[in-house]
Motif scaffolding. Structure first.
Motif, short mmCIF file in Angstrom:
data_model
loop_
_atom_site.label_atom_id
_atom_site.label_comp_id
_atom_site.label_asym_id
_atom_site.label_seq_id
_atom_site.Cartn_x
_atom_site.Cartn_y
_atom_site.Cartn_z
N LYS A 59 0.85 -1.19 0.00
CA LYS A 59 0.00 0.00 0.00
C LYS A 59 0.88 1.23 0.00
N LEU A 60 0.73 2.05 -1.03
CA LEU A 60 1.41 3.34 -1.09
C LEU A 60 0.35 4.41 -0.88
N GLU A 61 0.67 5.66 -1.12
CA GLU A 61 -0.23 6.77 -0.80
C GLU A 61 -1.65 6.57 -1.34
N ASP A 62 -1.80 6.54 -2.65
CA ASP A 62 -3.13 6.46 -3.24
C ASP A 62 -3.33 5.20 -4.08
N ARG A 63 -2.40 4.28 -3.99
CA ARG A 63 -2.47 3.09 -4.84
C ARG A 63 -1.92 1.86 -4.11
N VAL A 64 -2.20 0.72 -4.71
CA VAL A 64 -1.67 -0.55 -4.23
C VAL A 64 -0.82 -1.12 -5.37
N VAL A 65 0.42 -1.47 -5.07
CA VAL A 65 1.33 -2.03 -6.06
C VAL A 65 1.44 -3.53 -5.81
N ILE A 66 1.13 -4.33 -6.82
CA ILE A 66 1.20 -5.78 -6.73
C ILE A 66 2.33 -6.24 -7.64
N GLN A 67 3.35 -6.87 -7.05
CA GLN A 67 4.50 -7.34 -7.82
C GLN A 67 4.15 -8.63 -8.56
N LYS A 68 4.52 -8.72 -9.83
CA LYS A 68 4.29 -9.92 -10.64
C LYS A 68 5.44 -10.90 -10.43
N PRO A 69 5.17 -12.18 -10.23
CA PRO A 69 6.26 -13.14 -10.18
C PRO A 69 6.79 -13.45 -11.59
N SER A 70 5.92 -13.34 -12.61
CA SER A 70 6.32 -13.55 -14.01
C SER A 70 5.28 -12.86 -14.89
N ASN A 79 -14.73 -5.14 -9.55
CA ASN A 79 -15.43 -3.87 -9.70
C ASN A 79 -14.87 -3.18 -10.94
N SER A 80 -15.71 -2.91 -11.91
CA SER A 80 -15.22 -2.34 -13.17
C SER A 80 -14.74 -0.91 -13.03
N ALA A 81 -15.06 -0.23 -11.94
CA ALA A 81 -14.63 1.15 -11.74
C ALA A 81 -13.19 1.24 -11.22
N LEU A 82 -12.59 0.12 -10.90
CA LEU A 82 -11.23 0.08 -10.37
C LEU A 82 -10.23 0.35 -11.49
N LYS A 83 -9.32 1.30 -11.26
CA LYS A 83 -8.31 1.65 -12.28
C LYS A 83 -7.05 0.82 -12.03
N ILE A 84 -6.57 0.13 -13.08
CA ILE A 84 -5.38 -0.71 -12.98
C ILE A 84 -4.43 -0.32 -14.10
N ILE A 85 -3.17 -0.10 -13.74
CA ILE A 85 -2.12 0.18 -14.72
C ILE A 85 -1.10 -0.94 -14.62
N GLU A 86 -0.81 -1.57 -15.77
CA GLU A 86 0.14 -2.68 -15.79
C GLU A 86 1.50 -2.17 -16.22
N ASN A 87 2.53 -2.49 -15.42
CA ASN A 87 3.91 -2.17 -15.74
C ASN A 87 4.65 -3.46 -16.08
N GLU A 88 5.94 -3.35 -16.32
CA GLU A 88 6.76 -4.51 -16.66
C GLU A 88 6.77 -5.55 -15.55
N SER A 89 6.92 -5.11 -14.31
CA SER A 89 7.06 -6.05 -13.20
C SER A 89 5.97 -5.94 -12.14
N SER A 90 4.96 -5.11 -12.38
CA SER A 90 3.92 -4.94 -11.36
C SER A 90 2.63 -4.39 -11.96
N TRP A 91 1.60 -4.42 -11.12
CA TRP A 91 0.33 -3.77 -11.43
C TRP A 91 0.13 -2.67 -10.41
N GLU A 92 -0.37 -1.53 -10.82
CA GLU A 92 -0.74 -0.45 -9.90
C GLU A 92 -2.26 -0.35 -9.90
N VAL A 93 -2.84 -0.52 -8.73
CA VAL A 93 -4.29 -0.50 -8.57
C VAL A 93 -4.66 0.75 -7.80
#
Length: 120
Positions: A59-70, A79-93
């Protein structure tokens, strides 16, 4: 048509189709697995495993960062209103402030392997 006589070929066709349908029904029943439901309390970190792969959430300030194992994993919010940004090694929710949200994790082989409920 209803008055036609049941021929040997038609009877064999009916038996083969019934056998096929019963076999498919039994196979699907035996191989069915319930998706896991996990809980992750973000204070401020949590870790969980799905299919022997470890995920870390922070948990960071306004987001949750989930690390990808692969890169073999995808996520889908419940919930379709949830904003998710996918990076190379993680997802930011980006969830609503101080709320719970649930995400389904799936790999390339199966759909909806596990549901994770995040509590902030």
């Amino acid at each position: 048509m209803a008055a036609e006589k049941l021929t040997r070929g038609r009877f064999v066709q009916i038996i083969i189709m019934l056998t096929l349908l019963v076999t498919v029904f039994i196979w699907r029943t035996v191989t069915f697995t319930e998706p896991q439901i996990l809980e992750c309390n973000l204070k401020p970190n949590c870790a969980f495993s799905v299919k022997n792969e470890r995920f870390n959430a922070q948990k960071l300030e306004d987001r949750v960062v989930i690390q990808k194992p692969s890169n073999n994993w995808t996520i889908k919010p419940q919930n379709s209103a949830l904003k998710i940004i996918e990076n190379e090694s993680s997802w930011e929710v980006y969830p609503e402030p101080d709320s719970e949200f649930e995400i389904s994790f799936s790999d390339l082989e199966q759909t909806n392997l596990a549901g994770v409920k995040f509590r902030i």
